[in-house]
Design an enzyme around this catalytic site. Structure first.
Site, PDB file in Angstrom:
ATOM      1  N   LYS A 194      -5.788  -7.913   3.324  1.00 48.48           N
ATOM      2  CA  LYS A 194      -5.823  -8.889   4.419  1.00 48.48           C
ATOM      3  C   LYS A 194      -4.843  -8.421   5.488  1.00 48.48           C
ATOM      4  CE  LYS A 194      -4.771 -13.699   5.482  1.00 48.48           C
ATOM      5  NZ  LYS A 194      -4.498 -15.025   4.914  1.00 48.48           N
ATOM      6  N   LYS A 247     -10.433  -8.467   4.785  1.00 49.27           N
ATOM      7  CA  LYS A 247     -10.365  -9.480   5.839  1.00 49.27           C
ATOM      8  C   LYS A 247      -9.462  -9.006   6.970  1.00 49.27           C
ATOM      9  CE  LYS A 247      -8.530 -14.021   6.470  1.00 49.27           C
ATOM     10  NZ  LYS A 247      -7.696 -15.013   5.880  1.00 49.27           N
TER      11      LYS A 247
END
Ligand code: PBG
Length: 327
Positions: A194, A247
């Site tokens: 992420k 992400k």
């Protein structure tokens, strides 16, 4: 000069369909939902097309509508009322909190759904950071203890997957330990790679989780790194993650491809994040692109890169189209 002719493969829609190598299915989608405490009806989130704050009741109605489109996987974000936010985010793991009640209720009404719950503290801390602070800096090891408790609370409610997104070191390990100790075999979808992204803006409005000061760059990945991302994925799998997530998805397609190639046995989800989604929405609202066309193109790109699942705010729009095409 002999040359190969490609135009015959693209001649018309039927030929193009026959030559397509990448397909999207409604079962690829995971749809994010926000359930908020202390509101009496559902409220649209400002500047976040199609996204709402739900009450427990409207959440149930929403899931029912999405099920009729074939969407059966949901990622739940809980938003506590202001008085339930605190320095140490105790409410995040309080039995009977908003996520606990939502999971309970949804599983009761729709046992067939797959529920993922976001495990983070940013909506529950008064300062909006994803972890516990000691003199304005993150205390990693105190935070993973708490994340373990949050995951256990969601598991007790009946979540199928817990999805830790706080990006604390060892968070998957701490969660797996605690789930094992408490006897839950709940799966873990780890937000493994992420990145600290400027594309999370609309989400932070929705989750009421904007950091009161500073940013998340000390715990989320730097966009100039590759090997740290790979290493984080590797650690998460070693610590007990069942699925991994990249992400944002659209801006980090290369990381999805790398993850798929390096860890072929682990399912990969790509999160088409709020700012990426709204970027397409704003482009089309200016008449500079067709909304459906840009959505399909981006979702195909995510799938083409190797994502097995796509977490997307556009899931209902795409699912509706898929349903019409097959009917
Ligand atoms: C919580 C979290 C964030 C997102 C998902 N979980 C935001 C953040 O890290 O600030 C972003 C999702 C999106 O933008 O759609 N930590």
């Amino acid at each position: 000069m002999e040359y190969k002719r490609y135009h015959p493969y693209r001649l018309n829609e039927e030929v193009r369909n026959r030559n397509a190598e990448v397909h999207l299915h409604v079962s690829d989608f995971i749809y994010p939902l926000f359930v908020r405490e202390g509101i009496s009806q559902k409220v649209p989130v400002e500047d976040f097309c199609g996204v709402y704050h739900h009450t427990l009741e409207t959440l149930v109605e929403e899931v029912e509508r999405k099920l009729s489109l074939g969407i059966d996987k949901f990622l739940l974000f809980g938003i506590p009322s202001d008085e339930n936010k605190s320095e140490l985010a105790e409410y995040a793991y309080a039995e009977g909190n908003i996520v606990y009640r939502s999971v309970r209720r949804l599983k009761e009404v729709f046992p067939e759904v797959t529920l993922f719950t976001d495990v983070c503290l940013c909506s529950y801390t008064t300062h909006g950071h994803c972890g516990i602070l000691v003199e304005d800096s993150i205390n990693n090891d105190a935070t993973i203890e708490i994340l373990g408790k949050v995951a256990t609370c969601h598991a007790a409610a009946g979540a199928d997957f817990v999805a830790p997104s706080a990006m604390m070191d060892g968070q998957v390990w701490a969660i797996r330990q605690m789930l094992n100790r408490e006897g839950y075999n709940t799966k873990i979808l780890a937000y493994a790679a992420k990145y600290a992204s400027a594309f999370y803006g609309p989400f932070r409005t929705a989750a009421i989780s904007k950091p009161a000061f500073g940013d998340r760059k000390s715990y989320q990945l730097d966009c100039r790194t590759i090997s740290q991302g790979i290493s984080e994925i590797e650690s998460d799998i070693a610590e007990g993650a069942d699925w991994i997530m990249i992400k944002p998805a659209h801006t980090y397609l290369d990381m999805i491809l790398r993850a798929k190639q390096l860890f072929p046995k682990t399912p990969v989800a790509g999160y088409h994040v709020s700012g990426e989604y709204m970027m397409l929405n704003l482009l089309s609202s200016k008449g500079l692109a067709d909304w459906q066309s840009v959505l399909w193109e981006v979702h195909y790109a995510i799938k083409r890169s190797g994502a097995d699942y796509i977490i997307s705010y556009a899931a209902p729009l795409l699912a509706q189209k898929l349903q019409n095409n097959t009917n």
